[in-house]
Design a protein around this motif. Structure first.
Motif, mmCIF file in Angstrom:
data_model
loop_
_atom_site.group_PDB
_atom_site.id
_atom_site.type_symbol
_atom_site.label_atom_id
_atom_site.label_comp_id
_atom_site.label_asym_id
_atom_site.label_seq_id
_atom_site.Cartn_x
_atom_site.Cartn_y
_atom_site.Cartn_z
ATOM 1 N N ILE A 17 1.398 -17.380 -8.092
ATOM 2 C CA ILE A 17 0.460 -16.996 -7.038
ATOM 3 C C ILE A 17 -0.477 -18.173 -6.802
ATOM 4 O O ILE A 17 -1.077 -18.702 -7.743
ATOM 5 C CB ILE A 17 -0.344 -15.739 -7.428
ATOM 6 N N VAL A 18 -0.635 -18.587 -5.560
ATOM 7 C CA VAL A 18 -1.374 -19.814 -5.261
ATOM 8 C C VAL A 18 -2.880 -19.595 -5.277
ATOM 9 O O VAL A 18 -3.630 -20.429 -5.800
ATOM 10 C CB VAL A 18 -0.930 -20.389 -3.896
ATOM 11 N N GLU A 19 -3.377 -18.464 -4.737
ATOM 12 C CA GLU A 19 -4.816 -18.318 -4.578
ATOM 13 C C GLU A 19 -5.422 -17.180 -5.382
ATOM 14 O O GLU A 19 -6.244 -17.412 -6.261
ATOM 15 C CB GLU A 19 -5.169 -18.174 -3.086
ATOM 16 N N SER A 20 -5.077 -15.923 -5.089
ATOM 17 C CA SER A 20 -5.785 -14.828 -5.755
ATOM 18 C C SER A 20 -4.942 -13.562 -5.765
ATOM 19 O O SER A 20 -3.972 -13.422 -5.020
ATOM 20 C CB SER A 20 -7.116 -14.550 -5.043
ATOM 21 N N ILE A 21 -5.379 -12.618 -6.638
ATOM 22 C CA ILE A 21 -4.723 -11.318 -6.760
ATOM 23 C C ILE A 21 -5.803 -10.240 -6.739
ATOM 24 O O ILE A 21 -6.796 -10.337 -7.465
ATOM 25 C CB ILE A 21 -3.925 -11.210 -8.070
ATOM 26 N N ILE A 22 -5.598 -9.194 -5.916
ATOM 27 C CA ILE A 22 -6.491 -8.039 -5.889
ATOM 28 C C ILE A 22 -5.650 -6.791 -6.154
ATOM 29 O O ILE A 22 -4.621 -6.580 -5.505
ATOM 30 C CB ILE A 22 -7.220 -7.910 -4.535
ATOM 31 N N ILE A 23 -6.104 -5.970 -7.108
ATOM 32 C CA ILE A 23 -5.357 -4.769 -7.495
ATOM 33 C C ILE A 23 -6.327 -3.598 -7.509
ATOM 34 O O ILE A 23 -7.296 -3.606 -8.279
ATOM 35 C CB ILE A 23 -4.723 -4.938 -8.889
ATOM 36 N N GLU A 24 -6.083 -2.589 -6.663
ATOM 37 C CA GLU A 24 -7.034 -1.489 -6.516
ATOM 38 C C GLU A 24 -6.320 -0.143 -6.447
ATOM 39 O O GLU A 24 -5.132 -0.057 -6.156
ATOM 40 C CB GLU A 24 -7.871 -1.679 -5.228
ATOM 41 N N ASP A 25 -7.094 0.914 -6.699
ATOM 42 C CA ASP A 25 -6.685 2.285 -6.437
ATOM 43 C C ASP A 25 -5.367 2.661 -7.126
ATOM 44 O O ASP A 25 -4.367 2.933 -6.483
ATOM 45 C CB ASP A 25 -6.585 2.511 -4.927
ATOM 46 N N HIS A 26 -5.383 2.649 -8.474
ATOM 47 C CA HIS A 26 -4.263 3.125 -9.276
ATOM 48 C C HIS A 26 -2.981 2.319 -9.044
ATOM 49 O O HIS A 26 -1.873 2.852 -9.112
ATOM 50 C CB HIS A 26 -3.986 4.607 -9.005
ATOM 51 N N SER A 27 -3.126 1.030 -8.782
ATOM 52 C CA SER A 27 -1.961 0.168 -8.592
ATOM 53 C C SER A 27 -1.635 -0.566 -9.884
ATOM 54 O O SER A 27 -2.405 -0.528 -10.843
ATOM 55 C CB SER A 27 -2.223 -0.820 -7.451
ATOM 56 N N ALA A 28 -0.478 -1.246 -9.928
ATOM 57 C CA ALA A 28 -0.031 -1.854 -11.177
ATOM 58 C C ALA A 28 0.643 -3.196 -10.935
ATOM 59 O O ALA A 28 1.489 -3.340 -10.049
ATOM 60 C CB ALA A 28 0.934 -0.914 -11.906
ATOM 61 N N LEU A 29 0.245 -4.175 -11.761
ATOM 62 C CA LEU A 29 0.882 -5.490 -11.807
ATOM 63 C C LEU A 29 1.513 -5.641 -13.182
ATOM 64 O O LEU A 29 0.823 -5.605 -14.203
ATOM 65 C CB LEU A 29 -0.156 -6.592 -11.578
ATOM 66 N N THR A 30 2.844 -5.778 -13.228
ATOM 67 C CA THR A 30 3.542 -5.912 -14.501
ATOM 68 C C THR A 30 4.500 -7.093 -14.433
ATOM 69 O O THR A 30 4.738 -7.667 -13.369
ATOM 70 C CB THR A 30 4.326 -4.634 -14.845
ATOM 71 N N GLY A 31 5.059 -7.443 -15.600
ATOM 72 C CA GLY A 31 6.014 -8.529 -15.667
ATOM 73 C C GLY A 31 5.935 -9.206 -17.017
ATOM 74 O O GLY A 31 5.328 -8.689 -17.963
ATOM 75 N N GLU A 32 6.531 -10.396 -17.099
ATOM 76 C CA GLU A 32 6.483 -11.170 -18.342
ATOM 77 C C GLU A 32 5.397 -12.226 -18.269
ATOM 78 O O GLU A 32 4.410 -12.168 -18.997
ATOM 79 C CB GLU A 32 7.862 -11.790 -18.605
ATOM 80 N N GLN A 66 0.837 -1.197 0.000
ATOM 81 C CA GLN A 66 0.000 0.000 0.000
ATOM 82 C C GLN A 66 0.876 1.254 0.000
ATOM 83 O O GLN A 66 2.080 1.196 0.200
ATOM 84 C CB GLN A 66 -0.938 0.019 1.209
ATOM 85 N N LYS A 67 0.244 2.405 -0.241
ATOM 86 C CA LYS A 67 0.907 3.710 -0.223
ATOM 87 C C LYS A 67 2.175 3.725 -1.090
ATOM 88 O O LYS A 67 3.276 4.009 -0.627
ATOM 89 C CB LYS A 67 1.246 4.131 1.211
ATOM 90 N N ALA A 68 1.974 3.427 -2.376
ATOM 91 C CA ALA A 68 3.049 3.506 -3.358
ATOM 92 C C ALA A 68 4.204 2.555 -3.061
ATOM 93 O O ALA A 68 5.334 2.787 -3.498
ATOM 94 C CB ALA A 68 3.569 4.936 -3.484
ATOM 95 N N ALA A 69 3.931 1.486 -2.336
ATOM 96 C CA ALA A 69 4.965 0.467 -2.125
ATOM 97 C C ALA A 69 5.311 -0.190 -3.458
ATOM 98 O O ALA A 69 4.476 -0.283 -4.357
ATOM 99 C CB ALA A 69 4.487 -0.576 -1.123
ATOM 100 N N SER A 92 0.311 1.209 -5.487
ATOM 101 C CA SER A 92 1.421 0.269 -5.327
ATOM 102 C C SER A 92 1.735 -0.415 -6.651
ATOM 103 O O SER A 92 0.902 -0.473 -7.556
ATOM 104 C CB SER A 92 1.076 -0.771 -4.266
ATOM 105 N N LYS A 93 2.965 -0.948 -6.754
ATOM 106 C CA LYS A 93 3.394 -1.578 -7.997
ATOM 107 C C LYS A 93 4.172 -2.855 -7.682
ATOM 108 O O LYS A 93 4.946 -2.899 -6.724
ATOM 109 C CB LYS A 93 4.297 -0.633 -8.796
ATOM 110 N N ILE A 94 3.953 -3.866 -8.527
ATOM 111 C CA ILE A 94 4.740 -5.091 -8.394
ATOM 112 C C ILE A 94 5.118 -5.596 -9.776
ATOM 113 O O ILE A 94 4.321 -5.567 -10.714
ATOM 114 C CB ILE A 94 3.978 -6.181 -7.608
#
Length: 665
Positions: A275-290, A244-247, A265-267
């Motif tokens: 990821i074994v179970e689930s992913i939640i992405i909210e409030d201007h966050s980002a999930l990136t990668g290959e 959270q908070k731009a982590a 936040s970004k990852i």
């Protein structure tokens, strides 16, 4: 360099002079660079105590020597520990404390807190520029179970490798490295990172958190986390890794039970993470990668859920199971994933099947067509009634709410503004009533000037005005959009008008609050701010009955702003003058804010401090000045409590006179 041997008194009939030392005598006698060896059969005093080390020493034990007590390493000392077990039987003790730019290198060291009553202090405490390096560290489970058994690092550097830790780690403004280590704790978060901490996990297994209390296994706020070849375990929970908070986090070749990104936040999950179970992405966050493997399990839950203008960008996602839907995202989310597959998965061995070319086996492709999109706010035929019905329902759930006028009356000071607001609302509401009855009305516009120094409550009063006008049916929505020059002015010709128009349209039906509006006219002849002003004027004319625009800023600067365009003054007839707070009003504001944050403080001591500091450093920012003062006081209180490691409820809420004196000018 002298070598001290600590052991039982070895004098006898044929040996008149002792060649061994008592441990405390050896500490006192030793100089920088000396070695102390503690014999296996040496008996430490039975009294549980802390030994202060302020010299650079090498202290070793034979066969993991047992020490009743702990070490406090300070004053820049460089200390090496080897083959030792430090044990406390009393609560409120550190086994190891490293501070004041000191350095500790510890090998084959165990720390134990055997207290059965009382309160846990950090079993290892590192702060104030200190560095601690551990190889083969063992932290035993505590017996208190109060959720406070921890390694605590603040403004320090800690490296731990080849270790077993049955505690949590909390780090603030720190550098933390874990390597080839297991970290397990079931009473709280296992790893908590705050305020620009940088943490690296390599070949680490982290297990714990408390699902019932919403404690994630790893919690990171405003920090950077690098994870390689590691496992994060907290089953049946939505955020084993919670950012959270731009982590920011970067993950490679790791397995994480679940992932929750919030608040910008970004990852980056690289190309080999799972990821074994689930992913939640909210409030201007980002999930990136290959690439990303997402088991999801066949549990009926959505595997990926995203909303709040977030971003997902990957080459492909591989799922272990197909459900309906696997992915659910809000229509304002950017979803840039060319391929979503279901892959062959071996549930027995809990792994994805690979073919003879060591490639994943695709069971089903093109799952993008099965993604479920949703819109948070549904369009209604009568938005005003729909919004009011929704708000009324929320109010019923919350219980009785104060009216806008009650909120205005309860504000501290601002007597002139209060009277001006009441007159403005009375005329506006009366015109509305006359219009509804078909009577002639005087020409009136809602657009207004809020004039005064910063921190005088302009934004708060604007919200209250909007709330009252909504209650009286004058405006369609109870909303206030705050904006400034940066949100309105672009860098190229033609872009400013479009950018400004979008902001204006977002405020339709409610209030647009333009803070420091004079900056729109402060850039000279070729500045694009004038383009924004022209667009605002046109919009005010086209939508005069469907928006209220409030222009806020310093009194003198706003007068100059009105002079830049002949149409401004006539279109903004309502003026509200926000006077500075008196000293006594600032005291009331400060005390009220602390009370709201559940702090206790002596009112007279606080008033004395505020008056003293204000007389020496008044920047005319009014309420902001008070907030800054309170922030300084709270920081001093927090540092005092943290250094004493006292976390009772009374200590957490009480601000002492000493805390106040610590910020006195």
């Amino acid at each position: 360099m002298t070598f001290f041997v600590v052991g039982p008194d070895d004098r006898g009939f044929f040996k008149k002079q002792r060649t061994t030392w008592e441990f405390e005598d050896a500490l006192n006698q030793a100089s920088d660079g000396d070695n102390i060896l503690i014999k296996r059969d040496y008996q430490f005093p039975l009294e549980d105590q802390n030994y202060v080390i302020n010299k650079s020493l090498n202290i070793s034990g034979e066969d993991n020597t047992f020490i009743l007590g702990g070490f406090i390493i300070k004053n820049g000392a460089q200390v090496k520990l080897n083959n030792l077990t430090l044990r406390h039987y009393q609560d409120k003790n550190n086994c190891l404390q490293v501070t004041n730019n000191s350095q500790l290198i510890a090998t084959h060291v165990s720390v134990v807190n055997d207290a059965t009553t009382g309160q846990n202090y950090p079993i290892i405490y590192v702060d104030d520029g200190a560095t601690a390096q551990f190889d083969d560290l063992y932290v035993e489970k505590d017996k208190l179970g109060d959720g406070a058994h921890r390694i605590y690092v603040e403004k320090g550097n800690v490296e731990i490798k080849n270790s077993t830790l049955n505690c949590k780690i909390t780090a603030t403004e720190a550098n933390l490295t874990l390597q080839n280590t297991t970290l397990s704790y079931g009473e709280s978060n296992v790893l908590s990172l705050y305020s620009n901490t940088v943490a690296t996990l390599q070949n680490v297994t982290v297990t714990g958190g408390v699902k019932e209390k919403d404690y994630p296994c790893i919690f990171s706020s405003e920090s950077i986390l690098n994870i390689t070849s590691s496992i994060i375990k907290e089953p049946n929970y939505s955020g084993a890794l919670y950012l959270q908070k731009a982590a920011q986090a970067k993950v490679e070749n790791s397995i994480i039970d679940s992932l929750y990104l919030y608040n910008q936040s970004k990852i980056d999950v690289g190309n080999t993470s799972r990821i074994v179970e689930s992913i939640i992405i909210e409030d201007h966050s980002a999930l990136t990668g290959e690439t990303l493997l997402l088991d999801g399990r066949d549990n009926g839950k959505i595997n990926i859920f995203s909303k709040g203008e977030s971003n997902i960008k990957l080459d492909w996602i591989g799922l272990a199971f197909e459900s309906s839907p696997n992915i659910k995202i809000e229509d304002n989310v950017t979803f840039n994933v060319p391929e979503v597959y279901v892959l062959k998965f071996d549930s027995t061995n809990d792994e994805y099947d690979l073919d003879e070319n060591n490639q994943y086996t695709i069971v089903k492709d093109n799952l993008q067509n099965d993604i479920e999109y949703f819109t948070t706010q549904k369009k209604e035929s009568n938005p005003k009634q729909a919004n009011k019905a929704e708000k009324d329902q929320k109010d019923l759930q919350k219980g009785p709410q104060k009216s806008g006028m009650q909120q205005l009356d309860e504000m501290i000071g601002l007597e002139t503004v209060k009277q001006q607001v009441k007159e403005f609302i009375a005329v506006t509401v009366l015109n509305k009533k006359r219009e509804e009855k078909g009577l002639n009305t005087s020409s009136q516009t809602l657009h207004s000037l809020f004039l005064g120094n910063p921190g005088t409550g302009k934004t708060t009063v604007a919200r209250i005005v909007g709330h009252v006008l909504y209650e009286k049916g004058v405006i369609a929505e109870d909303k206030l959009i705050e904006t400034s020059r940066a949100d309105l002015v672009a860098g190229y010709v033609g872009q400013t008008a479009e950018k400004t128009r979008k902001v204006l349209e977002s405020a339709l039906g409610g209030i647009l609050f333009v803070d420091e509006a004079y900056t729109l006219a402060s850039g000279g002849q070729n500045d694009f701010g004038k383009e924004a002003i022209d667009e605002i004027l046109k919009f005010m004319e086209d939508h005069r009955s469907n928006i209220m625009i409030i222009f806020a800023g310093y009194t003198n600067d706003m007068e100059k702003f009105l002079e830049t365009n002949p149409g401004l003054r006539s279109r903004i007839p309502n003026k509200f003058d926000f006077e500075d707070y008196t000293v006594d009003e600032m005291v009331q504001i400060g005390l009220f804010a602390l009370k709201k944050q559940q702090y206790h403080v002596n009112p007279s001591s606080y008033a004395d401090l505020l008056k003293n500091n204000l007389s020496k450093d008044n920047d005319n920012s009014n309420g902001r000045w008070v907030r800054n003062l309170n922030d300084k006081i709270i920081k001093k209180q927090a540092v005092r409590v943290a250094l004493s490691d006292s976390y009772s409820e009374e200590d957490l809420i009480n601000i002492t006179d000493a805390d106040l004196d610590a910020v006195r000018l």
